[in-house]
Each structure stands twice: as C-alpha cells, then as structure tokens.
Design an enzyme around this catalytic site. Structure first.
Site, PDB file in Angstrom:
ATOM      1  N   THR A 104       0.863  -1.185   0.000  1.00 44.99           N
ATOM      2  CA  THR A 104       0.000   0.000   0.000  1.00 44.99           C
ATOM      3  C   THR A 104       0.895   1.229   0.000  1.00 44.99           C
ATOM      4  O   THR A 104       1.653   1.446   0.939  1.00 44.99           O
ATOM      5  CB  THR A 104      -0.905  -0.005   1.241  1.00 44.99           C
ATOM      6  N   LEU A 127      -6.875  -7.848   0.813  1.00 42.08           N
ATOM      7  CA  LEU A 127      -7.069  -8.950   1.765  1.00 42.08           C
ATOM      8  C   LEU A 127      -7.166  -8.415   3.189  1.00 42.08           C
ATOM      9  O   LEU A 127      -6.591  -7.379   3.526  1.00 42.08           O
ATOM     10  CB  LEU A 127      -5.937  -9.977   1.658  1.00 42.08           C
ATOM     11  N   GLU A 186      -3.767  -4.731  -3.051  1.00 44.09           N
ATOM     12  CA  GLU A 186      -4.418  -5.912  -2.475  1.00 44.09           C
ATOM     13  C   GLU A 186      -5.496  -5.451  -1.492  1.00 44.09           C
ATOM     14  O   GLU A 186      -5.366  -4.408  -0.862  1.00 44.09           O
ATOM     15  CB  GLU A 186      -3.383  -6.851  -1.842  1.00 44.09           C
ATOM     16  N   LYS A 243      -3.220   3.701   9.528  1.00 45.54           N
ATOM     17  CA  LYS A 243      -2.130   4.235   8.707  1.00 45.54           C
ATOM     18  C   LYS A 243      -2.673   4.805   7.392  1.00 45.54           C
ATOM     19  O   LYS A 243      -2.272   5.883   6.956  1.00 45.54           O
ATOM     20  CB  LYS A 243      -1.159   3.077   8.431  1.00 45.54           C
ATOM     21  N   LYS A 299      -7.082   1.994  -3.738  1.00 44.19           N
ATOM     22  CA  LYS A 299      -6.700   1.291  -2.500  1.00 44.19           C
ATOM     23  C   LYS A 299      -6.880   2.184  -1.268  1.00 44.19           C
ATOM     24  O   LYS A 299      -7.549   1.827  -0.299  1.00 44.19           O
ATOM     25  CB  LYS A 299      -5.244   0.825  -2.624  1.00 44.19           C
ATOM     26  N   CYS A 346      -3.498  -1.337   8.927  1.00 40.89           N
ATOM     27  CA  CYS A 346      -3.911  -0.703   7.665  1.00 40.89           C
ATOM     28  C   CYS A 346      -4.787   0.532   7.847  1.00 40.89           C
ATOM     29  O   CYS A 346      -4.400   1.623   7.432  1.00 40.89           O
ATOM     30  CB  CYS A 346      -4.627  -1.724   6.800  1.00 40.89           C
ATOM     31  N   ASN A 353      -9.947   1.833   1.769  1.00 42.73           N
ATOM     32  CA  ASN A 353      -9.712   1.644   3.204  1.00 42.73           C
ATOM     33  C   ASN A 353     -10.276   2.815   4.013  1.00 42.73           C
ATOM     34  O   ASN A 353     -10.881   2.621   5.064  1.00 42.73           O
ATOM     35  CB  ASN A 353      -8.209   1.495   3.483  1.00 42.73           C
ATOM     36  N   LYS A 359      -8.446  -7.651  16.083  1.00 43.16           N
ATOM     37  CA  LYS A 359      -9.720  -8.254  15.661  1.00 43.16           C
ATOM     38  C   LYS A 359      -9.557  -9.761  15.792  1.00 43.16           C
ATOM     39  O   LYS A 359      -8.424 -10.250  15.981  1.00 43.16           O
ATOM     40  CB  LYS A 359     -10.070  -7.846  14.235  1.00 43.16           C
TER      41      LYS A 359
HETATM   42  C1  UGA Z   1      -8.154  -3.904   5.962  1.00 40.88           C
HETATM   43  C2  UGA Z   1      -9.144  -3.968   4.793  1.00 40.88           C
HETATM   44  O1  UGA Z   1     -10.389  -4.515   5.222  1.00 40.88           O
HETATM   45  C3  UGA Z   1      -8.583  -4.825   3.650  1.00 40.88           C
HETATM   46  O2  UGA Z   1      -9.472  -4.780   2.548  1.00 40.88           O
HETATM   47  C4  UGA Z   1      -7.217  -4.256   3.240  1.00 40.88           C
HETATM   48  O3  UGA Z   1      -6.610  -5.044   2.233  1.00 40.88           O
HETATM   49  C5  UGA Z   1      -6.292  -4.226   4.454  1.00 40.88           C
HETATM   50  O4  UGA Z   1      -6.882  -3.424   5.491  1.00 40.88           O
HETATM   51  C6  UGA Z   1      -4.977  -3.622   4.000  1.00 40.88           C
HETATM   52  O5  UGA Z   1      -4.950  -2.451   3.641  1.00 40.88           O
HETATM   53  O6  UGA Z   1      -3.972  -4.359   3.886  1.00 40.88           O
HETATM   54  P1  UGA Z   1      -7.496  -5.535   8.030  1.00 40.88           P
HETATM   55  O7  UGA Z   1      -6.702  -4.380   8.549  1.00 40.88           O
HETATM   56  O8  UGA Z   1      -6.858  -6.879   7.969  1.00 40.88           O
HETATM   57  O9  UGA Z   1      -8.005  -5.229   6.513  1.00 40.88           O
HETATM   58  O10 UGA Z   1      -8.772  -5.672   8.960  1.00 40.88           O
HETATM   59  P2  UGA Z   1     -10.342  -5.400   8.839  1.00 40.88           P
HETATM   60  O11 UGA Z   1     -11.062  -6.679   8.832  1.00 40.88           O
HETATM   61  O12 UGA Z   1     -10.633  -4.455   7.765  1.00 40.88           O
HETATM   62  O13 UGA Z   1     -10.634  -4.691  10.258  1.00 40.88           O
HETATM   63  C7  UGA Z   1     -10.044  -3.437  10.579  1.00 40.88           C
HETATM   64  C8  UGA Z   1     -10.567  -2.932  11.901  1.00 40.88           C
HETATM   65  O14 UGA Z   1     -11.914  -2.496  11.777  1.00 40.88           O
HETATM   66  C9  UGA Z   1     -10.551  -3.956  13.026  1.00 40.88           C
HETATM   67  O15 UGA Z   1     -10.020  -3.357  14.201  1.00 40.88           O
HETATM   68  C10 UGA Z   1     -12.010  -4.300  13.223  1.00 40.88           C
HETATM   69  O16 UGA Z   1     -12.310  -4.681  14.554  1.00 40.88           O
HETATM   70  C11 UGA Z   1     -12.657  -2.977  12.881  1.00 40.88           C
HETATM   71  N1  UGA Z   1     -14.076  -3.094  12.470  1.00 40.88           N
HETATM   72  C12 UGA Z   1     -14.418  -3.777  11.350  1.00 40.88           C
HETATM   73  C13 UGA Z   1     -15.060  -2.481  13.232  1.00 40.88           C
HETATM   74  O17 UGA Z   1     -14.778  -1.831  14.271  1.00 40.88           O
HETATM   75  N2  UGA Z   1     -16.364  -2.568  12.840  1.00 40.88           N
HETATM   76  C14 UGA Z   1     -16.723  -3.255  11.728  1.00 40.88           C
HETATM   77  O18 UGA Z   1     -17.938  -3.293  11.414  1.00 40.88           O
HETATM   78  C15 UGA Z   1     -15.735  -3.871  10.962  1.00 40.88           C
END
Ligand code: UGA
Length: 436
Positions: A121, A153, A151, A263, A204, A260, A208, A320
């Site tokens: 990113t 993911l 990406e 940042k 991207k 992610c 996010n 998470k």
């Molecule tokens: C995130 C994005 O979802 C991915 O699409 C992206 O590729 C990635 O960043 C990246 O840039 O590499 P990630 O950081 O692994 O993925 O985690 P998420 O599942 O997106 O969760 C992020 C945060 O949001 C967590 O702390 C989660 O608890 C919080 N969250 C998520 C909430 O507080 N409420 C929600 O409804 C959903």
C-alpha cells in the site's frame, strides 16, 4: 507464469502462496534469512488461518521457492511484485526507503523486459516514482513497465480473500503490461478492473478510508444512541437493509485498529494536503476513532469509581479476531491506560498472548476465559472472538467477584446476562442492569 514477489510479509507471502495455488511458479524474496529458513520448513511467523497448510503444500510442490536476494527476483519472474513494508513516520507520511531500494536493485539487474508491479500500500504517485527510479538506474536499453495492483485482503481471512476477491484492480499504462496481468489473474473468478496506475493507487487508499469512515459513522451514531436511548444495532440494521448503505463494516465498537486503517486514513489525509486538497473529513475519522476508546475507558472508570487496586479481566487482545496482530489494537491502548491507573489485569486471547507478553510481561496471562474472569471486579471485552460470544456466562458469574461486563464489541449475549442478573455495558445500547 513465473512470478517473483519481493517482501515475504503478510501481503507478499500470501500473494506468493495464492499465486502458487493458482498454478504459477513463484519465487518469494525476503532479506530476513531466519524468516526464510522457517518459511522453507513451512512455518509461518504469524497467525493466519489456512496459510501454513497452503505454504507447506507449495513448498512441497516446488511451485513456491525462496531467496534472500532481490537480484534473483529480477532474474526469475517476468512479473515482479513489490510487497515490502511502507511504515509510517510522522502522522500519515510513509517511509518509502524499502520500495526505493528495491526499485534501484531491480534497475541495476534488469537484462530483459520485466513488469514491475507495486502491491504494497503506497502513496499516490509511487508508481511514477518507481518508473523514474528504474529509468535512472537501468543499465542499457532495457524495456520495462510499472503497474499498480493493490491488495484488499483482510488479516484473519487473507487466504480466502486473496483466492476469492470481489475484484482485481490493475493500474497499468501499456498493453503488454495489461496482458501479463490478465494472464496472472486468468484463474481468478472475478471482474478485472483496468485503470491508470494513479487511479489504482487511489482506489486502495480511498477504499480503506471509506470503510474506516463507515465504521466511524457507526461509532459516532452509537454515542447518539447512548444519549437518546436508541439502540445502535437496531439503527444500523435498519439502515443497512438499504442496499446503497449495506451492513458490512457498519458495526460499532471501541474503534478500528490494525496495520492498515489507521495508517491509510492518515496517509490519505497527508497526501491530499500535500496535493493542496484540504482533508478535514478524513482527519476527523482518525480523531473520532481515537476518542471512541477514550469514551470506553471513561465509562469503565466512572462505573468502577476507583481503578487503583481493582482486578480487571480482559478478553481479547488482538485488533480483531483470527489474528495475533497487535498493531494499533484498541486493547493495547486500554491496557496501558488501566495499568497507569493502577489496575491489576488478568488477560486472555486465543492466539495473541505470546505477542502481548513481549510488551507487557507483568500481566496475568490466563489459561482460559473463565480463569481470566476469576476474582475480577469486572470483565472487559475488547475483541469479538467466537469463544467469547459463546462463553458460558453462568460460569463467568460463578467465578467473577462483581458480575459486571464492559462489552466493547457488543458480542456478549444480553438476554443471558439479564437472566443471570449480571450488569452489562455495551456500545450504543442501554445497559443491562439487575433491579437494585
Ligand atoms: C483492511 C481492509 O479490510 C482490507 O481490505 C485491506 O486489504 C487491508 O486493510 C490492508 O490495507 O492491507 P485488516 O486491517 O486486515 O483489513 O482488517 P479489517 O477486517 O478491515 O478490520 C479493521 C478494523 O476495523 C478492526 O479493528 C475491526 O475490529 C474494525 N471493524 C471492522 C469495526 O470496528 N467494525 C466493523 O464493522 C468492521
């Protein structure tokens, strides 16, 4: 196709393993030899469901090989993915020195056409800078293209997300580059969106930040719910049934964390301001997210009156479920605040305890959730792991000193808590309280 991946961290390793699964021959490069030695044995240095099995499968099939030399990556694959880290320096500014060094090394070793693809990113305009750097350092008249293939993911479901993406975005400015990327993603059953390099980079960051904004909107609404007596889960459910809004990433809690969202939101604001576009709305996402945890802490403090010498149980440390990643985890910030206030902490997490112990060796690391709750003056839930949602609240009640739960993820069964005469504070919901 032969594909090289430079940087074997969360993104690079998963990308490499998934390309191997789709039938490509992949070389993954990393400068950390100790990590490579473990990867060659099929050992993954972080927790990610399904990754160890797939890694072992493709180390055995020989479709996935490793090297510690970037030069080998340039030699091996016609497509060379850059997946090295871009850590934040000051608020929102990314450290691009790893990417720049890789671009120079690629240039110095370029002998035939290569498609260089940024997957880390990166700030907008990085593709252009990589192209300029390679042009400057390349020896002789060798042709190359630079593309962006961000990406999407998520940690914890990274293998599934990578093998089953909603879409693949390729930012590419040449027909040859586009055709190679179409060949790479030929086995993926999803739309391929072809854009300019700059648009792909922005897709991207903007995606996010939009998701972070959606979560933040739910968090802000939760405050309004608490003030007005409405219930956040009912509100977002009613809103989310409108297809234009949707339910995904619309859950209120103690704020988003991870490597992610925090940042990338700051980076988008920083880049916008650098380009002369004010970004107060984007800045506000971060500020609101930070204050969400602060409010949760204040709630705990005001209910418990004095935190000094209180014993508090914490369920969930990772940012998470399904990861052992602690980066920007709300639980960590809460632990620091509770420790500073003089509380004793009994913590539990299914997989993130070893990483937490390195940062906080002085906490009590419980053998299971009930052990954590044992003798505590209150239980605090920071991560919605399935085992906490399904926990036997009767056992919690029997072992805890005061049957009071602060549920930062609205994942504890309210009906059951009420039946058992427990006190339960959620986010954006009326508290469950026994009659006094
Ligand atoms: C995130 C994005 O979802 C991915 O699409 C992206 O590729 C990635 O960043 C990246 O840039 O590499 P990630 O950081 O692994 O993925 O985690 P998420 O599942 O997106 O969760 C992020 C945060 O949001 C967590 O702390 C989660 O608890 C919080 N969250 C998520 C909430 O507080 N409420 C929600 O409804 C959903």
């Amino acid at each position: 196709m032969k594909i090289s991946v430079i940087g074997s961290g969360h993104v690079g390793l998963i990308t490499g393993v998934c390309f191997a699964e789709k039938g490509h021959e992949v070389l993954c490069v990393d400068h950390d030899r100790e990590k490579l030695a473990r990867l060659k044995k099929g050992e993954v240095p972080f927790y990610e469901p399904d990754l160890p099995e797939l890694l072992q499968k493709h180390v055995a099939s020989r479709r996935l090989v490793f090297s510690d030399r970037t030069e080998d990556a340039v030699e091996f694959g016609q497509a060379v993915f850059i997946c090295v880290g871009t850590p934040s320096t000051e608020r929102g500014k990314a450290d691009m020195s790893y990417v720049e060094k890789v671009a120079r090394t690629i240039a110095e070793n370029l002998k035939d056409y290569r498609l260089v693809i940024e997957k880390s990113t990166v700030p907008i305009k990085t593709g252009e800078r990589i192209r300029r750097t390679i042009s400057r350092y390349v020896r002789g008249d060798v042709h190359f293209d630079v593309a962006s293939n961000p990406e999407f993911l998520r940690e914890g479901s990274a293998i599934y997300d990578t093998l089953n993406p909603d879409r693949v975005v390729v930012g590419v400015d040449s027909a040859k580059g586009e055709s190679l990327l179409r060949e790479i993603y030929g086995g993926f059953n999803c739309p391929i969106v072809v854009t300019s390099v700059g648009s792909a980079e922005l897709i991207k960051h903007a995606s996010n930040s939009f998701l972070a904004l959606k979560i933040t909107y739910a968090n802000w609404l939760s405050r309004l719910c608490e003030a007005s007596g409405a219930d956040i889960e009912q509100v977002v459910h009613g809103m989310g049934l409108d297809k234009r809004i949707g339910h995904h990433f619309f859950g209120a809690g103690i704020g988003y964390g991870g490597s992610c969202f925090p940042k990338d939101v700051d980076a988008l604001a920083h880049i916008s301001e650098e380009l002369g576009v004010d970004a107060p709305m984007i800045r506000l996402i971060s500020d609101t997210n930070r204050s969400q945890l602060e409010r949760f802490y204040q709630r705990i403090e005001s209910e418990l009156w004095v935190l000094h010498d209180k014993t508090l149980a914490i369920w969930g440390l990772a940012f998470k479920p399904n990861t052992d990643d602690l980066r920007e985890a709300p639980a960590l910030r809460l632990i620091e605040k509770l420790k500073a206030a003089g509380a004793r902490l009994r913590v539990h997490d299914p997989v993130a305890m070893p990483n937490t112990r390195k940062l906080h060796p002085d906490l009590y690391y419980a053998k299971d959730p009930i052990d954590a709750a044992s003798g505590a003056d209150a239980l605090i839930v920071c991560t919605e792991w399935p085992q906490y949602k399904e926990a036997d609240l009767a056992k919690v009640k029997a072992s805890i000193r005061v049957p009071m739960i602060f549920d930062g993820r609205n994942c504890i069964d309210r009906k059951k808590a009420a039946e058992l005469g427990m006190t339960l504070f959620g986010i954006g919901k009326a508290p469950v309280k026994p009659a006094e």
